[in-house]
Design a protein around this motif. Structure first.
Motif, PDB file in Angstrom:
ATOM      1  N   ASN A  53      14.851  80.068   7.385  1.00 40.47           N
ATOM      2  CA  ASN A  53      14.149  78.750   8.139  1.00 40.47           C
ATOM      3  C   ASN A  53      13.945  79.194   9.634  1.00 40.47           C
ATOM      4  OD1 ASN A  53      13.743  76.535   6.798  1.00 40.47           O
ATOM      5  ND2 ASN A  53      15.772  75.712   6.786  1.00 40.47           N
ATOM      6  N   GLY A  55      13.011  81.446  10.535  1.00 34.32           N
ATOM      7  CA  GLY A  55      11.745  82.692  10.997  1.00 34.32           C
ATOM      8  C   GLY A  55      12.204  84.565  10.801  1.00 34.32           C
ATOM      9  N   ARG A  57      12.032  86.711   7.668  1.00 36.18           N
ATOM     10  CA  ARG A  57      11.558  85.772   6.580  1.00 36.18           C
ATOM     11  C   ARG A  57      11.889  87.553   5.764  1.00 36.18           C
ATOM     12  NH1 ARG A  57       5.499  86.145   6.929  1.00 36.18           N
ATOM     13  NH2 ARG A  57       5.796  84.098   6.883  1.00 36.18           N
ATOM     14  N   ASP A  94       6.544  80.249  -1.487  1.00 36.33           N
ATOM     15  CA  ASP A  94       6.391  80.056  -0.132  1.00 36.33           C
ATOM     16  C   ASP A  94       6.367  81.275   0.859  1.00 36.33           C
ATOM     17  OD1 ASP A  94       4.599  78.456   1.151  1.00 36.33           O
ATOM     18  OD2 ASP A  94       5.250  78.813   2.861  1.00 36.33           O
ATOM     19  N   ASN A 189      17.730  73.497  20.246  1.00 35.86           N
ATOM     20  CA  ASN A 189      17.089  72.455  20.156  1.00 35.86           C
ATOM     21  C   ASN A 189      18.885  71.364  20.427  1.00 35.86           C
ATOM     22  OD1 ASN A 189      14.454  71.730  21.567  1.00 35.86           O
ATOM     23  ND2 ASN A 189      14.352  73.374  19.240  1.00 35.86           N
TER      24      ASN A 189
ATOM     25  N   TYR B 369       9.781  76.508  17.025  1.00 39.54           N
ATOM     26  CA  TYR B 369      11.080  75.172  17.024  1.00 39.54           C
ATOM     27  C   TYR B 369      11.811  74.009  17.096  1.00 39.54           C
ATOM     28  CZ  TYR B 369      12.291  80.338  15.882  1.00 39.54           C
ATOM     29  OH  TYR B 369      12.203  81.563  15.878  1.00 39.54           O
ATOM     30  N   LYS B 389       6.400  74.037   6.431  1.00 37.93           N
ATOM     31  CA  LYS B 389       6.153  74.929   6.057  1.00 37.93           C
ATOM     32  C   LYS B 389       5.151  76.470   6.870  1.00 37.93           C
ATOM     33  CE  LYS B 389       6.105  75.223   1.229  1.00 37.93           C
ATOM     34  NZ  LYS B 389       5.771  74.560  -0.364  1.00 37.93           N
ATOM     35  N   VAL B 392       7.612  77.225   9.590  1.00 42.46           N
ATOM     36  CA  VAL B 392       8.724  78.263   9.528  1.00 42.46           C
ATOM     37  C   VAL B 392       7.703  79.753   9.146  1.00 42.46           C
ATOM     38  CG1 VAL B 392       9.532  79.133   7.209  1.00 42.46           C
ATOM     39  CG2 VAL B 392       9.471  77.155   7.723  1.00 42.46           C
ATOM     40  N   ARG B 393       6.321  79.676   8.689  1.00 36.94           N
ATOM     41  CA  ARG B 393       5.676  80.677   8.814  1.00 36.94           C
ATOM     42  C   ARG B 393       5.451  81.071  10.372  1.00 36.94           C
ATOM     43  NH1 ARG B 393       1.754  81.191   4.460  1.00 36.94           N
ATOM     44  NH2 ARG B 393       2.836  81.009   2.971  1.00 36.94           N
ATOM     45  N   ARG B 395       8.101  80.146  12.835  1.00 37.80           N
ATOM     46  CA  ARG B 395       8.345  80.834  13.476  1.00 37.80           C
ATOM     47  C   ARG B 395       9.002  82.815  13.623  1.00 37.80           C
ATOM     48  NH1 ARG B 395      12.921  76.815  11.959  1.00 37.80           N
ATOM     49  NH2 ARG B 395      12.085  74.506  13.250  1.00 37.80           N
ATOM     50  N   SER B 396       8.324  83.129  12.148  1.00 38.31           N
ATOM     51  CA  SER B 396       7.806  84.475  11.022  1.00 38.31           C
ATOM     52  C   SER B 396       7.395  84.939  12.067  1.00 38.31           C
ATOM     53  CB  SER B 396       7.987  84.089  10.144  1.00 38.31           C
ATOM     54  OG  SER B 396       8.046  84.327   8.947  1.00 38.31           O
ATOM     55  N   VAL B 399       9.535  85.550  15.657  1.00 37.27           N
ATOM     56  CA  VAL B 399      10.288  86.465  15.447  1.00 37.27           C
ATOM     57  C   VAL B 399       9.808  88.136  15.365  1.00 37.27           C
ATOM     58  CG1 VAL B 399      12.020  87.297  13.924  1.00 37.27           C
ATOM     59  CG2 VAL B 399      12.055  84.895  14.552  1.00 37.27           C
ATOM     60  N   ASP B 400       8.712  87.946  14.960  1.00 34.48           N
ATOM     61  CA  ASP B 400       7.975  89.578  14.454  1.00 34.48           C
ATOM     62  C   ASP B 400       7.663  89.735  16.073  1.00 34.48           C
ATOM     63  OD1 ASP B 400       8.837  89.665  12.044  1.00 34.48           O
ATOM     64  OD2 ASP B 400       7.191  89.213  10.815  1.00 34.48           O
TER      65      ASP B 400
END
Ligand code: SF4
Lengths: 251, 723
Positions: A53, A55, A57, A94, A189, B369, B389, B392-393, B395-396, B399-400
């Motif tokens: 959730n 990020g 992954r 996903d 948040n 977020y 979804k 969430v992607r 967010r990845s 982070v990357d």
């Protein structure tokens, strides 16, 4: 009633193991009361929800692979957490798709097809309404976002509650609005999360419920944390604990 | 100077500030609750809503997969109808084009219809720098502009203001730029709308240049579709000599038929109406009917780069209905300004980062977020964008990016520590035992103070205290015979799936060598669609209802009911009774003059005692404004939505006739009544200038309550002529 005795592998979730052991204990009690065998694969830790959730992954998929291996020998995996089950069902595949890993995707979709949320398992697989519980309190049910919108459950858990002897189920206004937990959202948040939680608490309190229950201890921790800080008398319980309850008849 | 958004602070900071504003929270809660209920009601009326959503998503996918051919087809068709097409790679190019076009007219001011594309490129600022004043004419935009405020909602930019705040802005500010508000102005929405009407009236009638966006542009005909409520859109689209429309390339639809889906999805999702009061449809220039010069500026501004990403492609389906904002619990509490750009709420949180690939600010990186992932947005979205979804992607990606640039970021370190504790049951059991120890120390008392960053939790919430006995130790004790060999499994090594250490956006080969904006945009689309698997997706299935089952009498009853519901007056009549009825209707509203089209039969007017003016030769706008009423026929009427479609055909004349006079009388023959939207479209020709009318002009811009009577006719009388 229901189908013949089944062997059920329990995924209790990382949070419940140390913080809320009463919940998985209640699951064991109910399933055993209904005549099923419960096993606990001890290698289990976390499904990876928090990482996926937020990020993270690769970390999340690492834990997802771990989850798959731990449970790969079982046909029926039951968990008392709508958000963990939602993660396995929706985010596993996903996330694998997002890195174009078709093999992993297939592996994870396969394990996902065997995972059930506890009340979903009672309602859709065992097809029971009455689990032999007695709990003489005014109870509010909060449909968490994962149970309502990811797993599509609302009537099932309410039906189980209605069959609990002595229990009075109250309607919560705007029941489908989010409590504001949202995992990392509660920290990142925090102000918005708390504002949402306060509104949820206000709706729940307006019903005069003594107990608030849901299918997820994470949301309940958030609402309960607010209510305990505000010295409210509202009791927080996972649905499984109510279904396990067998209060003696009051004289 | 037009205000621009604060992009210095990330979302959590802006949101925290907004949460302090109790008035804002009350206003937003009231407005979003109102609109949510309305939307729910009108969506429930359609048994085929899910099929319409599927079709909406599929048509948009088809458009995006075939964007390069469709956009060229569109250009050809707009040009064929006398329009001029301009291509803009980014905001700067688009603004330069519009500024040059306005300058060429010699005008110093323009009237504008609310448009997200022009807000996105900050067109008003660019115009202002060049000495051109842009007057916003949508009620909510007017409130924002007069109050020197910023928009906070896609559809209702002033949603954060309540009626009494709006009244004060009108009283304080209107006089500075035109007709002042009457000093006895109340905070009744109808009064406020009337003040806006009076304030803008002369501006509309004298404007030489109009600027708009569009909701849809139709490739195979070159038609633009603009959906609105108040009639300000119609004013800007029909009265000025020059019209400039700035439209994102993703607004394309392949063909006329596709509108049958989107004209059902959009109004119900956005204002919660069966149909919005006005929809204008036009192609290029129609001599004697609307502007004599039309320019279409096709805007890319990050859209074609988003197309190359699967999630970006999904986000480009968006039709800007704002349903996702209205159901979002985060938006409801933080308001739109916290998102730091004109696209707030769930769609903003996914669209902005997609459009700004490779150049995101910290604010833009905080948007993914800004969601609890509750899923209400996806449930409401008419084109089924899976916003949670995509968040969430995204967010990845954030982070990357952190991994690349700040490997020692405390969050990264913490998250990797947590993962490693979960990676072995030994470590995990150790952590649980430590928790149990704390639990014994606290003796069940909840934790009130946690160390950073968890102090963000404990500021408002108690934390649970770990249990003295974990589940696993209880289970071991109580189930000693449980099959240990099976439950204690040795795991084979797991694959570490670390992200590739590269920025997928920066090293993508950039197609900047192309000479023109058009070539560059087409090349990016082609490249994106080459990469995509599903590029040439098939056309949508028409699984929704295509025709109704009601008899003529039932259709008439339904149409009446729906028209009356939106405050039109309806009278049934035989054809012989029409002349007398027209006289009665005009007299009842005190109309002393009436305008009709050149082809309007004398016979129908024989009883009319008001002065009859024919639009032949064409009357000037100010002459039209002096006339009290208009009588027109129509092309088709849609019972289910209470919609009357005018196509500039028989008994109708040009579009301005049914717009400027305040009292509109429409004659409908019962053989013109269809039941459903999909039955209406085949009766219309895409290139005919059209106005779809559903009730008198109206607005939902004040607290999202619908009130009738803004810039278009405030009185709508409908005559149903039975055969
Ligand atoms: S994302 Fe969906 S719900 Fe949100 S504005 Fe776009 S079309 Fe509407």
């Amino acid at each position: 009633m229901g189908p013949a005795a089944m062997k059920v592998a329990l995924f209790i979730t990382c949070v419940n193991d140390g913080l809320f052991p009463d919940t998985p204990r209640a699951v064991v009690e109910v399933l055993e009361r209904l005549g099923h065998e419960v096993v606990f694969p001890t290698e289990q830790t976390c499904c990876g929800q928090m990482h996926l959730n937020a990020g993270y992954r690769p970390e999340g998929l690492h834990l997802a692979q771990r989850f798959r291996q731990v449970f790969s020998d079982y046909d029926v995996i039951v968990s008392p957490s709508a958000s963990c089950v939602g993660t396995v069902r929706e985010l596993y595949g996903d996330s694998a798709r997002a890195i174009n890993d078709a093999v992993l995707e297939e592996e994870l979709e396969d394990i996902a097809s065997r995972v059930y949320e506890f009340s979903e398992f009672l309602t859709n697989v065992l097809k029971v309404d009455d689990v032999g519980a007695r709990f003489t309190h005014r109870v509010a049910y909060h449909p968490t976002c994962h149970s309502l919108r990811v797993l599509g459950m609302n009537e099932g858990p309410k039906n189980l509650l209605r069959h609990v002897e002595g229990l009075e189920l109250v309607e919560v206004p705007n029941e489908d609005s989010c409590c504001g937990f949202g995992g990392m959202f509660a920290i990142k948040n925090a102000a918005t999360s708390s504002a949402m939680g306060d509104d949820k608490l206000t709706s729940v309190s307006s019903t005069g419920a003594e107990v608030l229950c849901a299918l997820d201890n994470s949301c309940l921790t958030h609402i309960g944390g607010l209510s305990s800080r505000q010295d409210s008398k509202l009791r927080i319980m996972h649905l499984a604990e109510i279904l396990a309850a067998q209060e003696p008849t009051r004289v | 100077m037009s205000r621009v958004f604060d992009t210095e602070k990330p979302f959590p900071k802006l949101a925290k500030e907004a949460l302090q504003d109790q008035q804002l929270r009350t206003n937003l809660a009231h407005a979003t609750t109102t609109i949510r209920d309305k939307r729910k009601r009108v969506v429930a009326e359609l048994s085929d809503w899910e099929e319409l959503r599927d079709a909406g998503a599929a048509i948009k996918d088809y458009v995006l997969g075939n964007l390069d051919t469709l956009v060229v087809e569109l250009e050809k068709n707009v040009t064929r109808h006398g329009g001029v097409v301009h291509w803009a790679r980014d905001a700067q190019e688009a603004n330069d084009i519009v500024v040059a076009l306005v300058k060429a007219t010699g005008e110093k001011s323009v009237v504008k219809v609310k448009s997200m594309a022009t807000a996105e490129i900050e067109l008003n600022v660019a115009l202002e720098k060049n000495g051109i004043t842009a007057y916003e004419t949508d009620l909510a935009e007017l409130i924002v502009q007069l109050g020197d405020d910023l928009p906070s909602h896609i559809l209702v930019p002033a949603i954060h203001k309540n009626r009494s705040q709006i009244r004060q802005i009108f009283l304080d500010e209107m006089g500075k730029s035109g007709l002042p508000a009457p000093s006895n102005l109340t905070d009744e929405p109808a009064d406020l709308a009337a003040a806006a009407r009076a304030h803008l009236r002369d501006r509309f009638l004298s404007a030489k240049v109009g600027i708009s966006g569009a909701n849809f542009i139709i490739a195979d005909s070159g038609a633009l579709v603009v959906v609105e409520s108040e009639g300000n859109g119609r004013m800007c689209l029909t009265l000025p000599e020059t019209l400039i429309s700035v439209v994102g390339v993703e607004k394309l639809l392949p063909d006329w038929q596709s509108l049958e889906v989107f004209l059902q999805l959009l109004p119900r999702s956005s204002t919660g109406e069966r149909m919005n009061p006005y929809t204008s449809i036009f192609s290029g220039v129609t001599p004697g009917n609307g502007p004599s010069a039309f320019h279409l500026v096709l805007l890319d501004n990050g859209r074609t780069s988003a197309l190359a990403e699967p999630d970006g492609r999904d986000v480009l389906r968006c039709i800007r209905c704002s349903a996702c904002l209205n159901v979002c619990p985060v938006y409801e509490r933080t308001g739109g300004h916290s998102y730091g750009n004109p696209y707030p709420g769930p769609i903003g949180a996914v669209l902005v980062p997609q459009l700004r690939r490779g150049e995101r600010t910290p604010l833009e990186n905080s948007l993914p977020y800004a969601s609890s992932l509750c899923g209400a947005c996806y449930e409401a979205c008419p084109v089924k964008i899976e916003i949670p979804k995509i968040l969430v992607r995204l967010r990845s990606e954030v982070v990357d990016e952190k991994r690349r640039d700040h490997a020692h970021n405390p969050e990264l370190v913490a998250m990797s520590f947590v993962e490693s504790s979960f990676s072995s049951s030994k470590k995990f059991e150790g952590a649980i035992r430590l928790g149990g120890f704390i639990g014994r120390l606290r003796r069940g008392k909840p934790l009130r103070h946690l160390p950073p960053p968890l102090n963000k939790w404990s500021a408002t919430r108690d934390a649970p205290v770990p249990s003295k006995e974990s589940f696993r130790s209880w289970f071991k004790e109580t189930h000693p015979s449980s099959d240990n060999a099976a439950t204690k499994k040795s795991l084979s090594p797991l694959r570490k799936l670390m992200p590739e250490n590269r920025n997928p956006f920066n090293d993508k080969k950039k197609v900047t060598t192309s000479s023109s904006a058009k070539d560059a945009i087409l090349a990016t689309i082609a490249e994106a669609n080459d990469d995509a698997h599903e590029s040439k997706a098939n056309r949508a299935q028409r699984n929704y209802l295509l025709a109704g089952t009601r008899s003529l009498d039932e259709r008439v009853e339904l149409l009446k009911d729906r028209l009356i519901d939106y405050r039109a007056s309806v009278t049934e009549s035989t054809s012989a009774e029409v002349p007398a009825l027209l006289q009665r209707l005009l007299e009842a509203r005190g109309a002393s003059s009436v305008v009709v089209s050149a082809d309007f039969p004398d016979g129908l007017l024989q009883e009319v005692r008001a002065t009859v003016r024919r639009d032949e030769p064409a009357l000037s706008t100010s002459e039209l404004d002096d006339i009290d009423a208009t009588i027109v026929g129509c092309a088709v009427a849609i019972a289910q939505t209470g919609t009357i479609v005018l196509d500039s055909g028989e008994l109708q004349g040009r579009r301005a006739l049914s717009l400027v006079p305040d009292h509109l009388i429409v004659l409908i023959n019962d053989d013109q009544i269809v039941e459903l939207v999909p039955e209406a479209l085949p009766r219309l020709r895409p290139n005919d200038p059209q106005t779809w009318i559903s009730g008198p002009s109206a607005t939902s811009d004040i607290e999202l309550e619908r009130i009738e009577g803004v810039h278009g006719p405030r009185i709508l009388d409908v005559v149903l002529v039975r055969s």
